[in-house]
Write a protein that holds these residues in place. Structure first.
Motif, short mmCIF file in Angstrom:
data_model
loop_
_atom_site.label_atom_id
_atom_site.label_comp_id
_atom_site.label_asym_id
_atom_site.label_seq_id
_atom_site.Cartn_x
_atom_site.Cartn_y
_atom_site.Cartn_z
N LYS A 9 -4.64 -1.85 -12.45
CA LYS A 9 -4.35 -1.35 -11.11
C LYS A 9 -4.31 -2.49 -10.10
O LYS A 9 -3.42 -2.53 -9.24
N ASN A 10 -5.25 -3.43 -10.19
CA ASN A 10 -5.25 -4.58 -9.29
C ASN A 10 -4.03 -5.45 -9.50
O ASN A 10 -3.45 -5.97 -8.54
N HIS A 11 -3.64 -5.62 -10.77
CA HIS A 11 -2.45 -6.41 -11.08
C HIS A 11 -1.21 -5.79 -10.45
O HIS A 11 -0.34 -6.49 -9.91
N LEU A 12 -1.13 -4.46 -10.50
CA LEU A 12 0.01 -3.75 -9.91
C LEU A 12 0.04 -3.93 -8.40
O LEU A 12 1.10 -4.12 -7.81
N ARG A 13 -1.14 -3.90 -7.79
CA ARG A 13 -1.21 -4.08 -6.34
C ARG A 13 -0.75 -5.48 -5.94
O ARG A 13 -0.08 -5.64 -4.92
N ILE A 14 -1.11 -6.47 -6.74
CA ILE A 14 -0.69 -7.84 -6.45
C ILE A 14 0.83 -7.97 -6.56
O ILE A 14 1.47 -8.62 -5.72
N ILE A 15 1.39 -7.33 -7.58
CA ILE A 15 2.86 -7.36 -7.75
C ILE A 15 3.53 -6.71 -6.54
O ILE A 15 4.52 -7.23 -6.00
N GLU A 16 3.01 -5.57 -6.10
CA GLU A 16 3.58 -4.89 -4.93
C GLU A 16 3.45 -5.75 -3.68
O GLU A 16 4.36 -5.80 -2.85
N TYR A 17 2.32 -6.41 -3.55
CA TYR A 17 2.08 -7.30 -2.40
C TYR A 17 3.06 -8.46 -2.41
O TYR A 17 3.65 -8.81 -1.37
N LYS A 18 3.28 -9.04 -3.58
CA LYS A 18 4.24 -10.15 -3.68
C LYS A 18 5.65 -9.69 -3.35
O LYS A 18 6.42 -10.41 -2.70
N ASN A 19 6.01 -8.48 -3.78
CA ASN A 19 7.34 -7.95 -3.47
C ASN A 19 7.52 -7.75 -1.97
O ASN A 19 8.60 -8.00 -1.42
N LEU A 20 6.45 -7.29 -1.31
CA LEU A 20 6.51 -7.12 0.15
C LEU A 20 6.67 -8.47 0.83
O LEU A 20 7.49 -8.62 1.74
N ILE A 21 5.92 -9.46 0.38
CA ILE A 21 6.03 -10.80 0.95
C ILE A 21 7.45 -11.34 0.75
O ILE A 21 8.03 -11.94 1.67
N ARG A 22 8.01 -11.13 -0.43
CA ARG A 22 9.37 -11.61 -0.72
C ARG A 22 10.38 -11.01 0.26
O ARG A 22 11.25 -11.72 0.78
N LYS A 23 10.26 -9.72 0.53
CA LYS A 23 11.18 -9.06 1.46
C LYS A 23 11.04 -9.65 2.87
O LYS A 23 12.04 -9.90 3.56
N LEU A 24 9.81 -9.88 3.29
CA LEU A 24 9.58 -10.44 4.63
C LEU A 24 10.11 -11.86 4.74
O LEU A 24 10.70 -12.23 5.77
N ILE A 25 9.92 -12.66 3.70
CA ILE A 25 10.42 -14.03 3.72
C ILE A 25 11.94 -14.05 3.81
O ILE A 25 12.53 -14.82 4.58
N LYS A 26 12.59 -13.17 3.05
CA LYS A 26 14.05 -13.12 3.06
C LYS A 26 14.60 -12.64 4.40
O LYS A 26 15.75 -12.90 4.73
N ARG A 27 13.76 -11.97 5.16
CA ARG A 27 14.16 -11.53 6.51
C ARG A 27 13.89 -12.61 7.55
O ARG A 27 14.11 -12.40 8.73
N GLY A 28 13.34 -13.74 7.12
CA GLY A 28 13.06 -14.84 8.04
C GLY A 28 11.70 -14.75 8.70
O GLY A 28 11.48 -15.36 9.76
N SER A 29 10.77 -14.00 8.10
CA SER A 29 9.46 -13.76 8.72
C SER A 29 8.33 -14.54 8.08
O SER A 29 7.16 -14.14 8.19
N LEU A 30 8.64 -15.65 7.40
CA LEU A 30 7.61 -16.41 6.71
C LEU A 30 6.48 -16.85 7.64
O LEU A 30 5.30 -16.61 7.38
#
Length: 219
Positions: A9-30
């Protein structure tokens, strides 16, 4: 619940968190994400030991670096950035991140305590350093200023003080442009040494005349 299930469950949460970060970075929000997340970690751990807070921030920055390395490239040359985590000032609660492009030399830095992103070009800075060694009778300096001027030429009333060309690193991002201002300034200084009047507007400040070169410079 078993330890394996909790781990999954924790591993899944980390994956979801990384996916959210990826979307924000691609939007220019790093950098906005960096500021928001470090602030939130400090607020949530305000009653904990400083070392605990710092560890949580470093964990976040490590994930941020991993995702950035995987998905972000330079908009100018499409080369991947070198992402550096700077924790040297963590003792005053001021971690920082730095993005540097080896291709074009652009560099972006931001820290917890800074209100804005710093942007300059390493190749332009190196060109200033190289030209300083070649300058005879005047010097050249690299400054980071929020003033809108690209380059200023300081000529002192005391002729024993060498004239100085100031290059604004927040306005000039190419080594070639630095070189052009340097060559242009050499010509102006030759006129001044011959006793000829420099036909440019200037500001007299105490014992120095300050010429704004980018108002007339044509490259």
């Amino acid at each position: 619940m078993s330890l394996i299930a909790i781990g999954d469950k924790n591993h899944l949460r980390i994956i979801e968190y990384k996916n959210l970060i990826r979307k924000l970075i691609k939007r220019g929000s790093l950098f906005a994400l960096f500021k928001f997340q470090t602030k939130m970690i400090r607020e949530l751990t305000v009653d904990d030991e400083p070392d605990f807070t710092q560890k949580r921030i470093v964990d976040f920055l490590s994930i941020l670096k991993e995702v950035t390395d995987d998905c972000l490239t330079c908009a100018k040359c499409q080369e991947p950035y070198n992402f550096r985590i700077c924790t040297g000032l963590s003792y005053i609660k001021n971690n920082a991140i730095e993005l540097t492009c080896k291709g074009c030399g652009d560099c972006f830095t931001h820290s917890e305590k800074r209100s804005h992103v710093t942007y300059f070009n390493f190749k332009a800075w190196r060109e200033v350093e190289n030209l300083r060694k070649r300058s005879s009778g005047f010097t050249i300096s690299y400054r980071l200023s929020f003033a809108p001027k690209k380059a200023l030429l300081y000529i002192y009333d005391n002729k024993e003080v060498r004239p100085e060309l100031w290059i604004n690193g927040y306005q000039i991002f190419e080594a070639e442009e630095v070189k052009n201002y340097w060559v242009y300034s050499k010509g102006l200084i030759k006129q001044w040494k011959k006793g000829e009047e420099i036909q440019l507007a200037f500001i007299q400040f105490e014992k120095v005349k300050i010429y704004t070169l980018d108002e007339v410079f044509k490259g």
